[in-house]
Design an enzyme around this catalytic site. Structure first.
Site, PDB file in Angstrom:
ATOM      1  N   LYS A  55      27.634 -64.710 -19.289  1.00  0.00           N
ATOM      2  CA  LYS A  55      26.435 -65.301 -20.138  1.00  0.00           C
ATOM      3  C   LYS A  55      25.882 -64.095 -21.141  1.00  0.00           C
ATOM      4  O   LYS A  55      25.117 -64.067 -21.785  1.00  0.00           O
ATOM      5  CB  LYS A  55      25.654 -66.396 -19.647  1.00  0.00           C
ATOM      6  CG  LYS A  55      26.186 -67.739 -19.315  1.00  0.00           C
ATOM      7  CD  LYS A  55      25.318 -68.595 -18.432  1.00  0.00           C
ATOM      8  CE  LYS A  55      26.113 -69.872 -18.368  1.00  0.00           C
ATOM      9  NZ  LYS A  55      27.159 -69.755 -17.365  1.00  0.00           N
ATOM     10  N   GLY A  75      19.367 -66.147   0.315  1.00  0.00           N
ATOM     11  CA  GLY A  75      19.777 -67.498   0.416  1.00  0.00           C
ATOM     12  C   GLY A  75      20.340 -68.195  -0.409  1.00  0.00           C
ATOM     13  O   GLY A  75      20.509 -69.532  -0.279  1.00  0.00           O
ATOM     14  N   ILE A 103      25.609 -67.261  -3.872  1.00  0.00           N
ATOM     15  CA  ILE A 103      26.521 -66.016  -3.737  1.00  0.00           C
ATOM     16  C   ILE A 103      25.692 -65.150  -2.853  1.00  0.00           C
ATOM     17  O   ILE A 103      26.547 -64.523  -1.918  1.00  0.00           O
ATOM     18  CB  ILE A 103      26.331 -65.434  -5.178  1.00  0.00           C
ATOM     19  CG1 ILE A 103      26.930 -66.199  -6.246  1.00  0.00           C
ATOM     20  CG2 ILE A 103      26.946 -63.864  -5.080  1.00  0.00           C
ATOM     21  CD1 ILE A 103      28.556 -66.436  -5.928  1.00  0.00           C
ATOM     22  N   GLU A 132      11.667 -69.888   1.545  1.00  0.00           N
ATOM     23  CA  GLU A 132      12.135 -69.919   3.012  1.00  0.00           C
ATOM     24  C   GLU A 132      13.032 -70.802   3.747  1.00  0.00           C
ATOM     25  O   GLU A 132      13.512 -70.502   4.756  1.00  0.00           O
ATOM     26  CB  GLU A 132      10.622 -69.947   3.748  1.00  0.00           C
ATOM     27  CG  GLU A 132       9.913 -71.449   3.380  1.00  0.00           C
ATOM     28  CD  GLU A 132       8.651 -71.556   4.269  1.00  0.00           C
ATOM     29  OE1 GLU A 132       8.693 -71.117   5.351  1.00  0.00           O
ATOM     30  OE2 GLU A 132       7.661 -72.101   3.379  1.00  0.00           O
ATOM     31  N   SER A 169      25.839 -60.054 -12.018  1.00  0.00           N
ATOM     32  CA  SER A 169      25.661 -60.234 -13.527  1.00  0.00           C
ATOM     33  C   SER A 169      26.754 -61.589 -13.938  1.00  0.00           C
ATOM     34  O   SER A 169      27.063 -62.095 -12.942  1.00  0.00           O
ATOM     35  CB  SER A 169      25.936 -59.242 -14.528  1.00  0.00           C
ATOM     36  OG  SER A 169      25.525 -59.579 -15.602  1.00  0.00           O
ATOM     37  N   ASN A 175      31.400 -68.996 -14.269  1.00  0.00           N
ATOM     38  CA  ASN A 175      30.845 -69.865 -13.532  1.00  0.00           C
ATOM     39  C   ASN A 175      31.592 -70.266 -12.058  1.00  0.00           C
ATOM     40  O   ASN A 175      32.875 -69.873 -12.040  1.00  0.00           O
ATOM     41  CB  ASN A 175      31.343 -71.255 -14.257  1.00  0.00           C
ATOM     42  CG  ASN A 175      30.637 -71.248 -15.537  1.00  0.00           C
ATOM     43  OD1 ASN A 175      29.371 -71.630 -15.416  1.00  0.00           O
ATOM     44  ND2 ASN A 175      31.382 -70.964 -16.672  1.00  0.00           N
ATOM     45  N   VAL A 176      30.639 -70.192 -11.094  1.00  0.00           N
ATOM     46  CA  VAL A 176      31.146 -70.305  -9.578  1.00  0.00           C
ATOM     47  C   VAL A 176      31.319 -71.632  -8.963  1.00  0.00           C
ATOM     48  O   VAL A 176      30.230 -72.614  -9.251  1.00  0.00           O
ATOM     49  CB  VAL A 176      30.118 -69.570  -8.861  1.00  0.00           C
ATOM     50  CG1 VAL A 176      30.390 -69.521  -7.314  1.00  0.00           C
ATOM     51  CG2 VAL A 176      30.154 -67.994  -9.255  1.00  0.00           C
TER      52      VAL A 176
END
Length: 621
Positions: free
Chosen positions: A421, A302, A305, A328, A418, A458-459
């Protein structure tokens, strides 16, 4: 007629519009019938033979009926003439041509004699007046309605005078929902500069944007260049940023190919537009073959990514997709989305924690997954500094328990998510992820399952990332908070991160740490400045930037690889393999047993235990 009345009777009421056009068409048909003879006989009515005039008069009711029927069948009364162009003009000619052919056949069958040239002249007159009536409708709506619908305070410059720019302009001229007035174009094609596109001047190239925004009092810039390389788009955005105008961009070339270009597709410029590199490309055929027909489990499904992984996997026809998450609400939202988009998908959405050994084993025993993508983790650095034992319990032992279940129940592949970091960590979160990588290497050495890790920076746009925070702060009027003026980070988009994970699953042979070539690192301060300017605000006047200091466990820069790891290429030149660092696996297993006891005691000694396992871990001062 006022713009109000045009709005009321022409665009809004379809029935009235159809009746008005039919009445006009009847008049044009009558005119075409008599002008055909009038022109044929040198515009001298006394020269027209009586039998020809009689034939035209007798056939006129049939001509009106058949022509109106043809026009109706060919949608001449339902076409949006306010947005007419060349295609619609051709449609008029075709409809008139068919009506004229029926006229010829009808008059011949009724043995009515008229000169052959009459048919040609009548057809020409019919086409000309039909074109005038229908295309003048566009002129009327373009001239009178924009004044009502468009906010003249919004003056727009469009960068890109190609197909996309032309479509954007056309919609802005004709749609009551598109607000703004296009005052000029810019384009780098020298042949276009100085030309007029639909009444708007192509006034210069990208370098002229600053002076043109002043000359034309521009306050919004639309970048309509979906096929331009990322480097060119970045350069144009940088130029636009300095003008202080609000900037919007048409996202990508796929919209041009799919015919999805419209004002509604324009979006705010995002920071990924400024990365200046092309998105990572992966071999989707390989990924399809890898996932197709397999049972796939995504832990943390959820999250940012995890949910994107589920979306892409769902599109590759897995035998079954299992979404596993402790939260949930996230799981429920994703379940509804996947059921809506992929109704044929065999989907199972399960709630539980990766820290629960019995729960994990029961999931693996029941569903027997072939591939596991392990995205479940605590990731927020400052929060984990305050709760280090929770970071270890969830990240290290959640990974360990899931990996052991994968080994016990014969999963073919296990892919760990992963982070950069994990390299020379200065915080407990990074150290925990380094131990996760060590768990993967240890498990791979003794299992038939292929265990691999995927490491990236970072995303952009993920939960808790810096860009959503900056946007929220800008919406609230500032200030925008940056921890340190020199802090830098590597960035990638969520689709890139997921593409890397999926491709790594294809390349995996066991034990690898896959790393993305993420280009040059970006200064967080520059991101903040760019986002403020691209949002239409003046830095230092409308929005301030304040520095809050490095947070616990945070360092100025991130590394993607330790020096000892080195790099190996893969078939995808932007994806590399780091050589695993050797360590004593038996000793590591014993250390994990000790760490488990300490973490579950919520002991203050947790950092000391972590340092024994991860020698490169150094707490930041």
């Amino acid at each position: 007629m006022s713009s109000y009345r045009l709005e009321k009777y022409l665009p809004g009421n379809k029935r009235v519009r159809m009746l008005v056009l039919m009445a006009a068409d009847i008049g044009i048909i009558c005119l075409a019938s008599f002008l055909g003879l009038f022109i044929r006989f040198d515009m001298n009515i006394s020269k027209i033979p009586e039998e020809y005039a009689q034939a035209v008069i007798v056939y006129l009711p049939f001509y009106i009926l058949t022509t109106i029927t043809v026009f109706f069948l060919l949608r001449m009364y339902t076409t949006m003439w306010s947005a007419a162009g060349i295609r619609e003009a051709g449609h008029i000619v075709g409809a008139c041509g068919l009506a004229s052919l029926i006229q010829i056949a009808g008059m011949l069958m009724m043995e009515m004699k008229v000169p052959r040239s009459y048919y040609v002249l009548s057809f020409i007159v019919l086409c000309a007046f039909e074109g005038i009536v229908r295309l003048s409708y566009r002129i009327l709506t373009s001239v009178t309605l924009p004044g009502k619908y468009q906010k003249r305070s919004s003056r727009v410059l469009i960068a890109g005078a190609g197909t996309s720019g032309a479509v954007i302009l056309k919609e802005m001229l004709t749609s009551q929902y598109a607000q703004g007035q296009v005052v000029c174009f810019v384009d780098d094609d020298k042949n276009k500069i100085g030309k007029i596109l639909n009444g708007v001047l192509v006034a210069g190239n990208r370098k002229d944007i600053p002076k043109l925004t002043e000359k034309y009092a521009v306050n919004e810039i639309y970048i309509a260049m979906p096929s331009a390389p990322a480097k060119d788009r970045k350069e144009i955005i940088e130029i636009c940023r300095e003008t202080g105008c609000k900037v919007k961009i048409l996202p990508g070339i796929y919209q041009l190919l799919n015919g999805e270009i419209s004002v509604s597709k324009l979006r705010e410029v995002e920071i990924e537009d400024l990365l200046g590199r092309e998105p990572v490309q992966v071999n989707m055929d390989e990924i399809l073959e890898h996932v197709n027909g397999k049972v796939v489990l995504v832990t943390g499904g959820g999250g940012s990514i995890g949910s994107e992984l589920c979306r892409q996997i769902a599109g590759h026809q897995p035998k079954q997709l299992i979404v596993f998450d402790v939260y949930e609400n996230n799981a429920y939202d994703l379940q509804q989305e996947l059921r809506d988009k992929f109704p044929e998908l065999n989907l199972a959405v399960l709630i539980g924690s990766v820290r629960n050994t019995h729960r994990m084993e029961s999931v693996f025993a029941q569903y027997q997954p072939d591939i596991v993508y392990h995205a479940a983790a605590h990731k927020h650095v400052p929060l984990m500094e305050d709760s280090p034992n929770e970071a270890i319990k969830n990240n290290v032992f959640g990974t360990y328990k899931t990996a052991k279940a994968a080994d016990k129940y014969g999963a073919k592949r296990f892919v760990l998510i992963s982070t950069d970091k994990a390299v020379n960590p200065t915080n407990i979160m990074g150290a925990s992820k380094r131990m996760c990588e060590m768990v993967i290497q240890m498990m791979n050495a003794k299992s038939k399952t292929d265990f691999v890790a995927v490491r990236f920076g970072n995303v952009l746009g993920s939960n808790g990332s810096v860009i959503p925070l900056f946007k929220k702060q800008i919406e609230q009027g500032g200030p925008v908070t940056v921890t340190h003026p020199d802090i830098i980070r590597y960035f990638m988009t969520i689709p890139e991160a997921v593409s890397l994970v999926l491709q790594a699953g294809v390349y995996a042979k066991g034990g690898e740490i896959f790393v993305l070539d993420m280009g040059e690192p970006v200064k967080i301060l520059d991101l903040a400045k760019n986002l403020i300017r691209l949002s239409g605000y003046k830095l230092g006047e409308d929005i301030q930037i304040t520095f809050t200091g490095l947070r616990p466990g945070e360092k100025l820069y991130e590394e993607l690889l330790m020096k000892e790891e080195g790099l190996q290429d893969t078939p995808n030149k932007l994806i590399h393999i780091g050589k695993p660092i050797e360590f004593n696996r038996e000793e590591f297993s014993k250390q994990l047993d000790r760490l488990y006891v300490v973490a579950n005691l919520d002991s203050e000694a947790i950092r000391d235990e972590v340092k024994k396992i991860v020698p490169t871990y150094q707490e930041s001062s």
